[in-house]
Design a protein around this motif. Structure first.
Motif, PDB file in Angstrom:
ATOM      1  N   UNK A   1     -43.863  30.774 -43.124  1.00 48.12           N
ATOM      2  CA  UNK A   1     -45.159  30.682 -42.478  1.00 48.12           C
ATOM      3  C   UNK A   1     -45.661  29.257 -42.640  1.00 48.12           C
ATOM      4  N   UNK A   2     -46.269  28.763 -41.601  1.00 50.42           N
ATOM      5  CA  UNK A   2     -46.784  27.407 -41.611  1.00 50.42           C
ATOM      6  C   UNK A   2     -48.142  27.389 -40.925  1.00 50.42           C
ATOM      7  N   UNK A   3     -49.111  26.723 -41.520  1.00 48.00           N
ATOM      8  CA  UNK A   3     -50.432  26.575 -40.906  1.00 48.00           C
ATOM      9  C   UNK A   3     -50.474  25.233 -40.188  1.00 48.00           C
ATOM     10  N   UNK A   4     -50.883  25.239 -38.940  1.00 46.59           N
ATOM     11  CA  UNK A   4     -51.038  23.998 -38.187  1.00 46.59           C
ATOM     12  C   UNK A   4     -52.413  23.981 -37.548  1.00 46.59           C
ATOM     13  N   UNK A   5     -52.907  22.794 -37.313  1.00 50.22           N
ATOM     14  CA  UNK A   5     -54.191  22.646 -36.637  1.00 50.22           C
ATOM     15  C   UNK A   5     -53.931  22.489 -35.148  1.00 50.22           C
ATOM     16  N   UNK A   6     -54.718  23.207 -34.352  1.00 44.96           N
ATOM     17  CA  UNK A   6     -54.595  23.112 -32.899  1.00 44.96           C
ATOM     18  C   UNK A   6     -55.969  22.861 -32.290  1.00 44.96           C
ATOM     19  N   UNK A   7     -55.958  22.321 -31.108  1.00 45.62           N
ATOM     20  CA  UNK A   7     -57.163  22.162 -30.307  1.00 45.62           C
ATOM     21  C   UNK A   7     -57.081  23.122 -29.140  1.00 45.62           C
ATOM     22  N   UNK A   8     -58.208  23.614 -28.706  1.00 47.48           N
ATOM     23  CA  UNK A   8     -58.235  24.416 -27.491  1.00 47.48           C
ATOM     24  C   UNK A   8     -58.991  23.595 -26.459  1.00 47.48           C
TER      25      UNK A   8
END
Length: 74
Positions: A1-8
């Motif tokens: 599992x990996x947490x990434x930051x995304x933009x919408x």
């Protein structure tokens, strides 16, 4: 599992870092409305929170903090 930051952006999910090749599955959790926006913009005095924030900034400026490692957050 990996947490990434995304933009919408206009309904499109855009990762802030490369995902690499292959198939990726993700669960996107969105709060509606975002309670943090209300909390952060609340003008009422919060002395305990203000004190905690000042202490956290003192620790940061004194070099007593370390960056979070998403790989170790499971």
């Amino acid at each position: 599992m990996k947490a990434i930051k995304v933009l919408i952006n206009d309904g499109q999910i855009v990762p802030e870092e490369p995902l690499g090749s292959g198939r990726h599955e993700a669960i996107l959790v969105m709060l509606d409305p975002d309670p943090w926006e209300q909390i952060i913009n609340d003008p009422r005095p919060r002395p305990a929170l203000d004190r905690a924030a000042e202490e956290a900034m003192e620790d940061y400026h004194a070099g007593r903090t370390t960056p979070l490692d998403p790989e170790k957050m499971s």
